[in-house]
Write an enzyme that holds these catalytic residues in place. Sequence first.
Site, short mmCIF file in Angstrom:
data_model
loop_
_atom_site.label_atom_id
_atom_site.label_comp_id
_atom_site.label_asym_id
_atom_site.label_seq_id
_atom_site.Cartn_x
_atom_site.Cartn_y
_atom_site.Cartn_z
N CYS A 107 0.83 -1.21 0.00
CA CYS A 107 0.00 0.00 0.00
C CYS A 107 0.86 1.25 0.00
CB CYS A 107 -0.93 -0.03 1.21
SG CYS A 107 -1.96 1.44 1.34
N CYS A 147 -0.45 4.14 2.10
CA CYS A 147 -0.33 3.95 3.56
C CYS A 147 1.11 4.17 4.01
CB CYS A 147 -0.73 2.55 3.98
SG CYS A 147 -2.20 1.89 3.21
N ASP A 148 2.07 3.62 3.26
CA ASP A 148 3.45 3.55 3.75
C ASP A 148 4.44 4.45 2.99
OD1 ASP A 148 2.56 1.59 5.51
OD2 ASP A 148 2.87 0.01 4.04
#
Length: 307
Positions: A134, A137-138
């Site tokens: 992701c 997300c990261d």
Amino acid sequence: MSEVYDLIILGAGPAGISAAIYAARAGLHTLWLDKQFAPGGQIISTYEVDNYPGMPGISGMDLGEAMAAHAKKLGISPVRENVLSVEEEAGEKIVRTKKNTYRAKTLLIACGASHRKLGIPGEEELGGMGVSYCATCDGAFFKDRTAVVVGGGNTAVEDALFLAGICRKVYLVHRRDKLRADKVLQDRLMECANVELVWDSIPLEIRGNEQVTGLLVRNGKTGEERFLDVDGVFIAVGIVPNTEKFKNFVQMDENGYIAAGEEGVTNTPGVFAAGDIRTKSLRQVVTAVSDGANAVYSIQKYLLKEK
Ligand code: NAP
């Protein structure tokens, strides 16, 4: 004896949310279950959804929240419980979670799909230590550092575009010499000066000790190996349906998707499927939302017939 719902919806991605909205408006006695902390399914890890009509450039998280808020306004919200098993008992659908056992006349499976794994050395071991599925997300952890995205579809190209705005350098490794992603995304990618495309290349191993140090790839045409010195490896090689719990309950195709057409009808009476989890040619938010509506229409017809 516990109460019997008209419908239990499993999943709060776009298909499940749309189904909940239609079920609420139809006055069905509905229970809605989802295991995620936030509504939206896969879109919550999408930086930007730019093809959902009326919402240009909205973030996946915002779109999920807006859809769930709509359902809430109609009096329905997901209950956060992970389904362990489903079965049939005397014509009723039985759904077991860790805490409860629920019964319903019909069941709508809208559990979506998950990230496919590469299955190479280092992927499992370095998960969360530089290996991610992701980018939105990261990605922030890789500010001014280097990353590689693996894949050639819309997700991979969107991830590469997102990371290009954060990282010093981004590689996109694809196993062929042609991307599968939409042309509009490809065009945007070609304009990124800090993205290098690594064609015809198959990932062999993710290296690192407690932190990713790079990805070893092999060119499928020349056989040449190359080590990409990167801090992050973002894997975007497609999806697999979340159908493990429904084996032996509904018929699936050879890839594990629930066999159901546009109306969401499966081979098990009273069991319906919607969204990415069913057999279909185009898996998008807009088609998932339409599935949810179609499935509830089929469910209403089924309930009338069974009365
Ligand atoms: P996808 O379209 O299935 O693409 C997966 C990519 O990974 C393909 O390029 C495939 O290569 C490659 N791949 C698969 N297995 C591999 C392996 N073992 N090793 C190396 N490469 C591998 O998956 P996706 O990009 O996640 O998209 C899933 C669905 O969501 C699609 O329908 C997509 O259109 C949709 N989506 C839409 C949007 C949007 O419209 N904005 C955004 C994200 C996703 P090949 O090309 O050689 O098969």
